[in-house]
Scaffold this motif. Structure first.
Motif, PDB file in Angstrom:
ATOM      1  N   ALA A 135      31.890   3.928 -62.967  1.00  0.00           N
ATOM      2  CA  ALA A 135      30.972   4.820 -62.051  1.00  0.00           C
ATOM      3  C   ALA A 135      29.664   4.222 -61.568  1.00  0.00           C
ATOM      4  CB  ALA A 135      30.763   6.109 -62.675  1.00  0.00           C
ATOM      5  N   LEU A 136      29.233   3.554 -62.797  1.00  0.00           N
ATOM      6  CA  LEU A 136      27.843   2.726 -62.326  1.00  0.00           C
ATOM      7  C   LEU A 136      28.084   1.940 -61.368  1.00  0.00           C
ATOM      8  CD1 LEU A 136      26.146   2.062 -65.759  1.00  0.00           C
ATOM      9  CD2 LEU A 136      25.464   3.508 -64.065  1.00  0.00           C
ATOM     10  N   GLU A 137      29.272   1.028 -61.426  1.00  0.00           N
ATOM     11  CA  GLU A 137      29.418  -0.271 -60.157  1.00  0.00           C
ATOM     12  C   GLU A 137      29.534   0.704 -58.804  1.00  0.00           C
ATOM     13  OE1 GLU A 137      32.393  -2.797 -61.457  1.00  0.00           O
ATOM     14  OE2 GLU A 137      31.174  -3.608 -63.278  1.00  0.00           O
ATOM     15  N   ARG A 138      30.399   1.797 -58.980  1.00  0.00           N
ATOM     16  CA  ARG A 138      30.668   2.361 -57.590  1.00  0.00           C
ATOM     17  C   ARG A 138      29.557   2.897 -57.184  1.00  0.00           C
ATOM     18  NH1 ARG A 138      33.920   5.651 -59.770  1.00  0.00           N
ATOM     19  NH2 ARG A 138      35.773   4.268 -59.487  1.00  0.00           N
ATOM     20  N   GLY A 139      28.366   3.393 -58.188  1.00  0.00           N
ATOM     21  CA  GLY A 139      27.328   4.113 -57.750  1.00  0.00           C
ATOM     22  C   GLY A 139      26.266   3.131 -56.883  1.00  0.00           C
ATOM     23  N   ARG A 183      34.045   6.415 -76.089  1.00  0.00           N
ATOM     24  CA  ARG A 183      35.359   6.899 -75.441  1.00  0.00           C
ATOM     25  C   ARG A 183      35.275   6.754 -73.716  1.00  0.00           C
ATOM     26  NH1 ARG A 183      36.463  12.608 -77.645  1.00  0.00           N
ATOM     27  NH2 ARG A 183      38.220  12.602 -75.951  1.00  0.00           N
ATOM     28  N   LEU A 184      33.994   7.005 -73.241  1.00  0.00           N
ATOM     29  CA  LEU A 184      34.096   7.073 -71.821  1.00  0.00           C
ATOM     30  C   LEU A 184      33.538   5.674 -71.195  1.00  0.00           C
ATOM     31  CD1 LEU A 184      32.820  10.528 -71.005  1.00  0.00           C
ATOM     32  CD2 LEU A 184      35.253   9.710 -71.156  1.00  0.00           C
ATOM     33  N   ARG A 185      33.672   4.608 -71.901  1.00  0.00           N
ATOM     34  CA  ARG A 185      32.816   3.526 -71.579  1.00  0.00           C
ATOM     35  C   ARG A 185      33.476   2.850 -70.219  1.00  0.00           C
ATOM     36  NH1 ARG A 185      29.775   0.152 -74.246  1.00  0.00           N
ATOM     37  NH2 ARG A 185      29.590  -2.102 -73.542  1.00  0.00           N
ATOM     38  N   GLU A 186      34.760   2.813 -70.187  1.00  0.00           N
ATOM     39  CA  GLU A 186      35.447   2.007 -68.976  1.00  0.00           C
ATOM     40  C   GLU A 186      35.219   3.186 -67.812  1.00  0.00           C
ATOM     41  OE1 GLU A 186      39.405   1.039 -69.123  1.00  0.00           O
ATOM     42  OE2 GLU A 186      39.281  -0.135 -70.865  1.00  0.00           O
ATOM     43  N   TRP A 187      35.148   4.464 -67.918  1.00  0.00           N
ATOM     44  CA  TRP A 187      35.020   5.288 -66.991  1.00  0.00           C
ATOM     45  C   TRP A 187      33.596   5.406 -66.273  1.00  0.00           C
ATOM     46  CZ3 TRP A 187      31.523   9.424 -66.681  1.00  0.00           C
ATOM     47  CH2 TRP A 187      31.658  10.469 -65.791  1.00  0.00           C
ATOM     48  N   PHE A 188      32.577   5.200 -67.329  1.00  0.00           N
ATOM     49  CA  PHE A 188      31.011   5.210 -66.960  1.00  0.00           C
ATOM     50  C   PHE A 188      30.940   3.754 -66.418  1.00  0.00           C
ATOM     51  CE2 PHE A 188      26.658   4.641 -67.957  1.00  0.00           C
ATOM     52  CZ  PHE A 188      26.303   5.837 -67.566  1.00  0.00           C
ATOM     53  N   SER A 189      31.350   2.719 -66.699  1.00  0.00           N
ATOM     54  CA  SER A 189      31.109   1.463 -66.210  1.00  0.00           C
ATOM     55  C   SER A 189      31.532   1.403 -64.715  1.00  0.00           C
ATOM     56  CB  SER A 189      31.789   0.328 -67.053  1.00  0.00           C
ATOM     57  OG  SER A 189      31.514  -0.868 -66.617  1.00  0.00           O
ATOM     58  N   PHE A 191      30.990   9.206 -58.607  1.00  0.00           N
ATOM     59  CA  PHE A 191      30.466   8.751 -57.170  1.00  0.00           C
ATOM     60  C   PHE A 191      31.777   8.474 -56.284  1.00  0.00           C
ATOM     61  CE2 PHE A 191      27.003   6.980 -59.660  1.00  0.00           C
ATOM     62  CZ  PHE A 191      25.809   7.794 -58.979  1.00  0.00           C
ATOM     63  N   LYS A 192      32.899   9.377 -56.529  1.00  0.00           N
ATOM     64  CA  LYS A 192      34.017   9.270 -55.659  1.00  0.00           C
ATOM     65  C   LYS A 192      34.076  10.208 -54.715  1.00  0.00           C
ATOM     66  CE  LYS A 192      37.155   7.644 -59.480  1.00  0.00           C
ATOM     67  NZ  LYS A 192      38.347   7.920 -60.203  1.00  0.00           N
ATOM     68  N   PRO A 193      33.817   9.734 -53.280  1.00  0.00           N
ATOM     69  CA  PRO A 193      34.072  10.992 -52.099  1.00  0.00           C
ATOM     70  C   PRO A 193      35.149  11.631 -52.053  1.00  0.00           C
ATOM     71  CG  PRO A 193      33.162   8.912 -51.590  1.00  0.00           C
ATOM     72  CD  PRO A 193      33.487   8.517 -52.779  1.00  0.00           C
TER      73      PRO A 193
END
Length: 228
Positions: free
Chosen positions: A65-69, A57-63, A99-101
């Protein structure tokens, strides 16, 4: 401290109701044996359910976040090492804010580390009409390291420290005293913690595992370049 990502925390509650698959258990056991972790990873059903949540369910959100990280992780890990705390705690920021300021929760917690106003001020983050240093990734990271270090000094256990980061340290102290629990996982079985905090530590353990070996879980990640 205020709420972690509503999407992650609320989704984890339903994920935990379904037993994790044997494939997830086997894959994660292999991954953890191959990785070098400076935060001991618990491979219980709660953590495995969160791993499956990130894959589902959180695949797009997690992906995302990993890229932004990729932009912030090198600095966070370096800062945490200099403060003498586990570098893997960098992934707390993934669960907190992806990882969103600019992240702002319903409880008015702000920044990569989701400091509420009072905690931010306690750790030297200026907030006035013109500036809010909770959104400064460098200053907020240093403040988060100091806060986590203080929490560990209070509890002598990183999982309890993380629960304190999410729920507030006195909430955890009262729960330990009331229920006579000896660690986070036993405290998690009581009514001392809200559902969000019960899900919070498993989400972090799961994030550390998947973030270090994303390809093993079907992610193709191109991290953003680190900030100069």
């Amino acid at each position: 401290k205020a709420a972690s990502s509503p999407s992650a925390s609320s989704a984890a509650a339903t994920a935990a109701a379904t037993p994790p698959s044997e494939e997830t258990r086997r894959t994660t056991q292999e991954v953890v044996e191959q990785e070098t972790n400076d935060l001991p990873i618990e491979l219980n059903d709660a953590v495995l359910a969160c791993i499956e949540l990130y894959q589902g369910r959180l695949r797009e959100w997690f992906s995302a976040a990993l890229e932004r990280g990729g932009r912030y992780l090198p600095y966070i890990r370096e800062t945490f090492e200099s403060e003498g705390i586990p570098k893997d705690l960098a992934y707390v920021a993934l669960v907190e804010s992806a990882f969103k300021p600019t992240a702002l929760s319903r409880a008015k917690a702000k920044g990569v580390w989701q400091f509420i106003s009072a905690t931010g001020k306690r750790y030297g983050l200026q907030q006035d009409w013109w500036v809010d240093e909770r959104s400064d990734p460098e200053k907020a990271t240093r403040a988060a390291a100091q806060y986590l270090k203080q929490l560990y000094g209070m509890f002598g256990d990183w999982n309890l420290a993380l629960a304190g980061y999410n729920a507030g340290e006195m909430k955890v102290v009262r729960g330990l005293n009331r229920y006579g629990a000896s660690d986070y996982w036993s405290l998690r079985q009581t009514r001392a913690l809200r559902r969000e905090t019960k899900n919070y530590v498993p989400l972090i353990h799961a994030a550390i595992v998947v973030a270090k070996s994303p390809e093993k879980y079907g992610f193709e990640v191109t991290p953003e370049p680190a900030l100069e």
